[in-house]
Scaffold this active site. Structure first.
Site, PDB file in Angstrom:
ATOM      1  N   VAL A 279       0.845  -1.192   0.000  1.00  0.00           N
ATOM      2  CA  VAL A 279       0.000   0.000   0.000  1.00  0.00           C
ATOM      3  C   VAL A 279       0.881   1.242   0.000  1.00  0.00           C
ATOM      4  O   VAL A 279       2.050   1.201   0.370  1.00  0.00           O
ATOM      5  CB  VAL A 279      -0.962   0.039   1.220  1.00  0.00           C
ATOM      6  CG1 VAL A 279      -2.014  -1.046   1.109  1.00  0.00           C
ATOM      7  CG2 VAL A 279      -0.205  -0.084   2.533  1.00  0.00           C
ATOM      8  N   CYS A 280       0.273   2.341  -0.431  1.00  0.00           N
ATOM      9  CA  CYS A 280       0.943   3.634  -0.451  1.00  0.00           C
ATOM     10  C   CYS A 280       1.413   3.994   0.963  1.00  0.00           C
ATOM     11  O   CYS A 280       0.650   3.818   1.888  1.00  0.00           O
ATOM     12  CB  CYS A 280      -0.040   4.683  -0.957  1.00  0.00           C
ATOM     13  SG  CYS A 280       0.600   6.350  -0.951  1.00  0.00           S
ATOM     14  N   PRO A 281       2.604   4.479   1.180  1.00  0.00           N
ATOM     15  CA  PRO A 281       3.581   4.896   0.167  1.00  0.00           C
ATOM     16  C   PRO A 281       4.597   3.818  -0.194  1.00  0.00           C
ATOM     17  O   PRO A 281       5.513   4.095  -0.956  1.00  0.00           O
ATOM     18  CB  PRO A 281       4.290   6.053   0.882  1.00  0.00           C
ATOM     19  CG  PRO A 281       4.341   5.624   2.316  1.00  0.00           C
ATOM     20  CD  PRO A 281       3.091   4.812   2.542  1.00  0.00           C
TER      21      PRO A 281
END
Lengths: 289, 81
Positions: free
Chosen positions: B16-18
């Site tokens: 998942v981001c980041p």
């Protein structure tokens, strides 16, 4: 004790608290930004005249609670030393809110902070039938929730494609949420349906070859409410590109509200009562370039 | 456009981001200029942001393949911009 004009105090950003002769002091903040040095002054005032804490409001503002009535004038003077002013409450244009916009955020399509400063200078505290909220968000991600404002502005981008720069990688089609772009890699063809484009600017932002270029503009929403009644602001005309036209739209809208709104009636409710087409008609004039 | 040969591959679909871009960035940093990284990523936030971040760092997307399973495969040339 001398007569206290609570209305005047409220107009000047001093919110009467439940505790007798105590006020929560609202500051004039633009686009959610304050200089670090000014923050030091806020710190000082909160410690000396308040109870050593501040309240961050739902619309990017700062309030210093527990200011005593007898300290109001001194506090105003101290704020002025740091270039700070009390904010406003009551029936007038309120704090102009904004996300960080294109100067900071890679998703941003418009310079929201400069625009917020312009809005603040031109419209802040203008007297109206009821409170009036202006908010600016830089793109369709809508971090600043344009549609919950009486008048909200959202950054948009009208894209244009140049064939000879395109490498037909297909990224624009992959990032387009509206499926407005179809890339035929084999035959090196691209089809763009502008009628379904929502001006999010993602094709332009992601394009690796500069084939997509865009013109930044403003999508404007009217009559949003997020208080006693909840209503989503409506877009009444397509994206506009000129700041001058935007200001004409806002002036027209504020004038319309002043003329048609009843006391203590939010703008969205005025529009429901008198008819949205009435505003739309007046806006047509403002929209002429 | 057909059969771009990648010099390295990374799958960021589980991230998942980041971390998505961090991992992709680390992978491309290991390559030489002009070499190609193949990245498999999810639809949604990763496809919106990871290729754009590559662009901001001067790497060029050469091809995007929709795997029709909620993922995309993106070919990126290091310092291609």
């Amino acid at each position: 004790m001398a007569h206290v004009d609570y209305k005047e105090l409220k107009k000047g950003g001093f919110m009467r608290q439940v505790q007798k002769d105590r006020f929560s002091l609202r500051l004039r903040i633009v686009g959610g930004q304050i200089q670090a040095d000014q923050l030091l002054k806020v710190h000082e005032i909160a410690k000396r005249y308040g109870q050593g804490y501040i309240h961050m409001t739902s619309r990017q503002g700062i309030e210093i609670p527990h200011i005593k009535l007898e300290d109001v004038e001194t506090v105003k003077k101290e704020l002025a030393e740091a270039g700070l002013q009390p904010g406003v409450c009551g029936p007038r244009v309120r704090t102009v809110t904004a996300c960080q916009g294109s100067m900071i955020c890679s998703s941003g399509l418009i310079d929201t902070i400069s625009l917020a400063k312009e809005f603040d200078q031109k419209y802040y505290a203008r007297e109206l039938p009821h409170k009036f909220k202006l908010g600016i968000t830089g793109c369709r991600n809508n971090c600043l929730k344009a549609e919950e404002n009486d008048l909200g502005v959202k950054g948009g981008m009208k894209p244009e494609w140049t064939e000879d720069k395109c490498n037909f990688c297909g990224l624009c089609a992959a990032v387009c949420r509206e499926k407005s772009i179809v890339v035929d890699k084999q035959n090196q063809k691209l089809a763009f349906d502008e009628s379904t484009c929502n001006y999010c600017g993602r094709c332009v932002k992601s394009c690796p070859s500069g084939a997509w270029e865009g013109k930044s503009g403003f999508v404007v929403y009217f009559g949003g409410l997020f208080g006693n009644r909840i209503a989503i602001g409506k877009q009444l005309f397509p994206i506009i590109f000129s700041t001058e036209v935007l200001h004409r739209v806002i002036e027209t809208t504020l004038e319309f509200f002043k003329n048609h709104g009843k006391q203590s009636e939010r703008f969205g409710n005025t529009l429901d009562r008198v008819g949205w087409e009435l505003l739309q008609k007046e806006l047509e004039e403002a929209l002429k370039n | 456009m057909e059969n771009i040969k990648a010099d390295a591959f990374i799958d960021i679909t589980g991230m998942v981001c980041p971390m998505t871009f961090v991992k992709a960035k680390v992978s491309i940093e290991e390559l030489e200029d002009g070499q190609v990284l193949e990245v498999r990523m999810n639809d949604g936030e990763p496809i919106m942001n990871v290729p754009r971040s590559f662009k901001e760092e001067g790497h060029k997307v050469l091809d995007v393949i929709n795997n029709s399973d909620g993922t995309f495969t993106v070919f990126v040339e290091k310092r291609g911009l």
